[in-house]
Enzyme design. Structure first.
Site, PDB file in Angstrom:
ATOM      1  N   ASP A   1      24.013  39.846  36.933  1.00  0.00           N
ATOM      2  CA  ASP A   1      25.225  39.232  36.402  1.00  0.00           C
ATOM      3  C   ASP A   1      25.356  37.824  36.960  1.00  0.00           C
ATOM      4  O   ASP A   1      25.243  37.615  38.169  1.00  0.00           O
ATOM      5  CB  ASP A   1      26.454  40.064  36.765  1.00  0.00           C
ATOM      6  CG  ASP A   1      27.622  39.771  35.831  1.00  0.00           C
ATOM      7  OD1 ASP A   1      27.383  39.302  34.702  1.00  0.00           O
ATOM      8  OD2 ASP A   1      28.772  40.019  36.228  1.00  0.00           O
TER       9      ASP A   1
ATOM     10  N   TYR B   1      27.617  34.025  36.907  1.00  0.00           N
ATOM     11  CA  TYR B   1      28.990  33.657  37.294  1.00  0.00           C
ATOM     12  C   TYR B   1      29.169  32.252  36.741  1.00  0.00           C
ATOM     13  O   TYR B   1      29.457  31.326  37.465  1.00  0.00           O
ATOM     14  CB  TYR B   1      29.031  33.708  38.833  1.00  0.00           C
ATOM     15  CG  TYR B   1      30.326  33.486  39.552  1.00  0.00           C
ATOM     16  CD1 TYR B   1      31.439  34.285  39.312  1.00  0.00           C
ATOM     17  CD2 TYR B   1      30.437  32.499  40.531  1.00  0.00           C
ATOM     18  CE1 TYR B   1      32.619  34.099  40.025  1.00  0.00           C
ATOM     19  CE2 TYR B   1      31.600  32.316  41.249  1.00  0.00           C
ATOM     20  CZ  TYR B   1      32.696  33.126  40.994  1.00  0.00           C
ATOM     21  OH  TYR B   1      33.853  32.949  41.719  1.00  0.00           O
TER      22      TYR B   1
ATOM     23  N   HIS C   1      36.402  30.194  35.131  1.00  0.00           N
ATOM     24  CA  HIS C   1      36.579  31.447  35.878  1.00  0.00           C
ATOM     25  C   HIS C   1      36.321  31.231  37.376  1.00  0.00           C
ATOM     26  O   HIS C   1      37.124  31.650  38.220  1.00  0.00           O
ATOM     27  CB  HIS C   1      35.627  32.526  35.336  1.00  0.00           C
ATOM     28  CG  HIS C   1      35.598  33.775  36.153  1.00  0.00           C
ATOM     29  ND1 HIS C   1      36.679  34.634  36.247  1.00  0.00           N
ATOM     30  CD2 HIS C   1      34.627  34.321  36.951  1.00  0.00           C
ATOM     31  CE1 HIS C   1      36.370  35.643  37.049  1.00  0.00           C
ATOM     32  NE2 HIS C   1      35.141  35.489  37.489  1.00  0.00           N
TER      33      HIS C   1
ATOM     34  N   GLU D   1      36.317  42.618  32.722  1.00  0.00           N
ATOM     35  CA  GLU D   1      35.840  41.232  32.691  1.00  0.00           C
ATOM     36  C   GLU D   1      35.211  41.003  31.327  1.00  0.00           C
ATOM     37  O   GLU D   1      34.298  41.731  30.922  1.00  0.00           O
ATOM     38  CB  GLU D   1      34.827  40.953  33.815  1.00  0.00           C
ATOM     39  CG  GLU D   1      35.500  40.931  35.187  1.00  0.00           C
ATOM     40  CD  GLU D   1      34.642  40.335  36.312  1.00  0.00           C
ATOM     41  OE1 GLU D   1      33.406  40.272  36.149  1.00  0.00           O
ATOM     42  OE2 GLU D   1      35.213  39.933  37.341  1.00  0.00           O
TER      43      GLU D   1
ATOM     44  N   GLN E   1      36.712  45.548  45.867  1.00  0.00           N
ATOM     45  CA  GLN E   1      35.916  44.319  45.960  1.00  0.00           C
ATOM     46  C   GLN E   1      36.354  43.443  47.136  1.00  0.00           C
ATOM     47  O   GLN E   1      35.531  42.948  47.905  1.00  0.00           O
ATOM     48  CB  GLN E   1      36.055  43.543  44.641  1.00  0.00           C
ATOM     49  CG  GLN E   1      35.153  42.323  44.531  1.00  0.00           C
ATOM     50  CD  GLN E   1      35.176  41.723  43.123  1.00  0.00           C
ATOM     51  OE1 GLN E   1      35.725  42.311  42.181  1.00  0.00           O
ATOM     52  NE2 GLN E   1      34.577  40.555  42.965  1.00  0.00           N
TER      53      GLN E   1
ATOM     54  N   TYR F   1      33.252  42.819  49.863  1.00  0.00           N
ATOM     55  CA  TYR F   1      32.267  41.895  49.294  1.00  0.00           C
ATOM     56  C   TYR F   1      31.727  40.823  50.243  1.00  0.00           C
ATOM     57  O   TYR F   1      30.699  40.196  49.928  1.00  0.00           O
ATOM     58  CB  TYR F   1      32.791  41.270  47.990  1.00  0.00           C
ATOM     59  CG  TYR F   1      33.491  39.952  48.130  1.00  0.00           C
ATOM     60  CD1 TYR F   1      34.770  39.879  48.642  1.00  0.00           C
ATOM     61  CD2 TYR F   1      32.867  38.780  47.746  1.00  0.00           C
ATOM     62  CE1 TYR F   1      35.410  38.676  48.751  1.00  0.00           C
ATOM     63  CE2 TYR F   1      33.500  37.558  47.863  1.00  0.00           C
ATOM     64  CZ  TYR F   1      34.763  37.516  48.362  1.00  0.00           C
ATOM     65  OH  TYR F   1      35.391  36.322  48.495  1.00  0.00           O
TER      66      TYR F   1
ATOM     67  N   SER G   1      29.787  49.861  33.749  1.00  0.00           N
ATOM     68  CA  SER G   1      29.751  48.610  32.992  1.00  0.00           C
ATOM     69  C   SER G   1      29.503  49.025  31.542  1.00  0.00           C
ATOM     70  O   SER G   1      28.695  49.911  31.294  1.00  0.00           O
ATOM     71  CB  SER G   1      28.608  47.707  33.463  1.00  0.00           C
ATOM     72  OG  SER G   1      28.545  47.645  34.868  1.00  0.00           O
TER      73      SER G   1
END
Lengths: 423, 423
Positions: free
Chosen positions: A135, A137, A142, A208, A249, A253, A266
């Site tokens: 994934d 970013y 965002h 998301e 998270q 994280y 997902s």
């Protein structure tokens, strides 16, 4: 080789409703279970599911180099491995077969019965076996929003963000297709002001709004894919909901990134829309300043104008669109993402999936997650039924949709629809 | 069911050198290419490679419920899916077949010729198709060393570390078996004092001394594996070198964790040593303070006394052991790692791999990476040939070894041997 299938003047002998996501110019690829419980690779025109395995057995792909069982499989991985030239030949042939003036299949009742189903009769499956999932970013808006909330509003973007398409590895085993309900995850969180974590169901489940691309075998280990060849290794795109548990998270994280906050589920849309089908909707990416390093530089129209939206459907059946965004807002292109991913020699295989990261636009109404839309819970969103939300509640269904529209036709992705069940 | 194969009094009619890693009590599983270019699943006693596919075809596994082709495969995934009871039956049977007093195969020349190869004749392959790979960060000494170097020496451990077996997702596509050379990765780094990144080969390639466990299908999506049942879903362990490019890592890893700094290559040993074979070497894990949350609590001997070492072999063929560590130093047990990984419902499949994280002991001579051994380049290591190192140089070969020893016999992992080629 021209992309004949994209000709906007072609119409099909199959009925297609106005504003369908799946006119004869789309021809996406997916995997479904027929009413006879046979798994096959297929495509879709309007609300008709087309069994490519049966079509191939009946000889309709004659002249195209395909193995006999290429469509009689439960994933698209081998077909994707056949490469871009083959994808294009097949898509063009499907366009020919279903073109209004072509009587070959149209007037063959037996063949039609073997090949055509109603979408309501078939059960869509995960279209590929995803070996590795990454994934990115890559939406500047965002990343800026997150930086404002969790770090310094004056220096919201981290120093590496404008130089690197930042990304991380995700979990393949929990990627599910549209229609698969998921469970609220349990886990550790650190309550505000506490110094010991507690255990329980996440209190901040979020969606998301993303898209993801599916690759073919792009390189040998140790080799890199140049940015200007990267798109040749991209088969197509799906809608992608990167479910996130914000409270889990936050506690887990640092320093190694999101883990259990993401890998509980997902969701992707079931039809892979090819890059070829999206060709007419190319647009420029946002201008990049500073210039990226040479291995990431490219010119031309490297993005696509894909309208995106996310809706929350409450258990009473009332749906509220909570955001509208667009794939073209992505700061880093897919070609740049793939070039970066392989610059160190990392091997990319057929069926690998790479997500965009949450796609937020500049306005508040285009933010791609509840975290941003409700700004960390400080601005609850009001739904059409009067309820408010700062995160997704049990029995809510999140529906992401996406489509391109121009020149009188529309190429869409359908939807990815996921109900959140209690923990 | 007893683990008959672990009886230390058994000896084999196959010759086994003293101090071999592979006495008849080991019986690891792997995949190899025979001199006739046939891929098969096999085991090893001494320096003899044993073709389990051929052994099964000849009827030696009669009475054990196995499909005909279970060993005629290029990965162990399906066999691992058969579950712990089957692994144990097969391992016990192999022990019987090769026990000194058993004439059945010993005195059948034709069968022996079909089944036995010299290790030097076969080519070891990756033993499993790894669907998802996770790396933990479970050595307290390693996490403390990193914290001291990059954060605050007084508060080296992050607040979550003592509560969570911290982990992150890695890349499966670049995991290679022992003997596969790898290339120095290229990438972006930020030179000291600069504010713009540069591109080029990494200048700080490092090894990480780890072990990794291979799982079977542990749960359905949405379900968790209780900590006291977790070991039932662990097939066995391998040695693991988690290659790292420190300069790339430093620039890329905030906020989403290591990515290109790790995914250019990871190396594992070719034989999976079963948890059953390690049973006699159980030891307690380090005491955990504070108590972890209830879902992570367990008692008894949850770790294994596995001696580990890493050596650097320079192109002149001279080898220097640069560190000696032990698997038992791990603060979080494998059972805790697997319970944590699934507490949110994350699905674990057969063939998934979970790394320990770098295993450092308390003394400087037991640190598990060059980063720690040479303390960020400030204390170069002197090799046997007089060379010094702060990181791995082109054409160096890194060799990790591991073994257990007790009661007059030794269960070892062989080695994972990897040469670093220039970018």
């Amino acid at each position: 080789m021209s992309i004949r299938a994209n000709d906007p003047t072609i119409s099909s002998w199959l009925q297609v409703k106005t504003a369908s996501d799946f006119p004869i110019q789309n021809i996406p690829f997916g995997v479904f279970l027929t009413p006879d419980d046979v798994i096959t690779i297929g495509t879709r025109i309007g609300d008709h599911a087309i069994d490519l395995g049966a079509l191939h057995q009946l000889g309709y792909f004659e002249g195209i180099p395909l193995t006999d069982d290429i469509f009689l499989q439960d994933t698209l991985n081998d077909f994707i491995s056949d490469g871009k030239k083959t994808w294009r030949l097949v898509r063009n042939r499907i366009s020919e077969i279903f073109e209004a003036s072509n009587p070959k299949l149209r007037d063959q009742k037996k063949h039609r019965e073997a090949v055509l189903f109603s979408m309501s009769e078939v059960e869509m499956q995960l279209p590929v076996q995803i070996g590795d999932y990454t994934d990115f970013y890559s939406s500047k808006e965002h990343a800026t929003n997150i930086g404002k909330m969790f770090r310094d509003p004056e220096n919201a973007l981290l120093p590496n963000w404008l130089h690197i398409p930042v990304g991380y590895h995700g979990r393949s085993s929990t990627i599910v297709p549209s229609g698969t309900a998921i469970k609220r995850p349990k886990g550790q969180t650190l309550p505000k002001g506490a110094n010991q974590p507690v255990f329980g169901p996440s209190k901040m489940v979020d969606f998301e709004l993303e898209m993801a691309f599916i690759t073919t075998d792009a390189n040998a280990m140790g080799e890199s894919v140049p940015v200007d060849q990267a798109e040749d290794h991209i088969f197509g795109l799906v809608l992608f909901n990167d479910w996130s548990a914000r409270d889990i998270q936050k506690w887990e994280y640092v320093p190694l990134g999101p883990f259990l906050a993401k890998n509980f589920a997902s969701s992707i849309s079931a039809w892979i829309v090819t890059l070829d089908a999206l060709e007419p909707f190319r647009v420029e990416s946002p201008q990049q300043k500073p210039d990226p390093l040479p291995y990431l530089r490219h010119s031309g129209n490297n993005s696509f104008d894909i309208h995106l939206e996310a809706a929350i459907e409450t258990p009473d059946g009332i749906s509220t669109i909570v955001t509208k965004s667009n794939f073209k807002y992505m700061y880093w292109s897919m070609a740049q993402q793939l070039a970066h991913h392989t610059i160190n020699g990392c091997k990319v295989n057929s069926g690998d999936m790479m997500g965009s990261g949450t796609i937020s636009g500049t306005g508040e109404e285009s933010f791609g997650s509840m975290l941003e839309l409700a700004w960390q819970g400080t601005k609850p969103i009001t739904l059409s039924n009067g309820d408010t939300r700062t995160s997704i509640q049990d029995q809510d269904t999140v529906v992401l949709k996406g489509y391109c529209s121009r020149n009188g036709y529309r190429i869409g992705f359908g939807e990815v629809r996921t109900r959140l069940l209690p923990a």
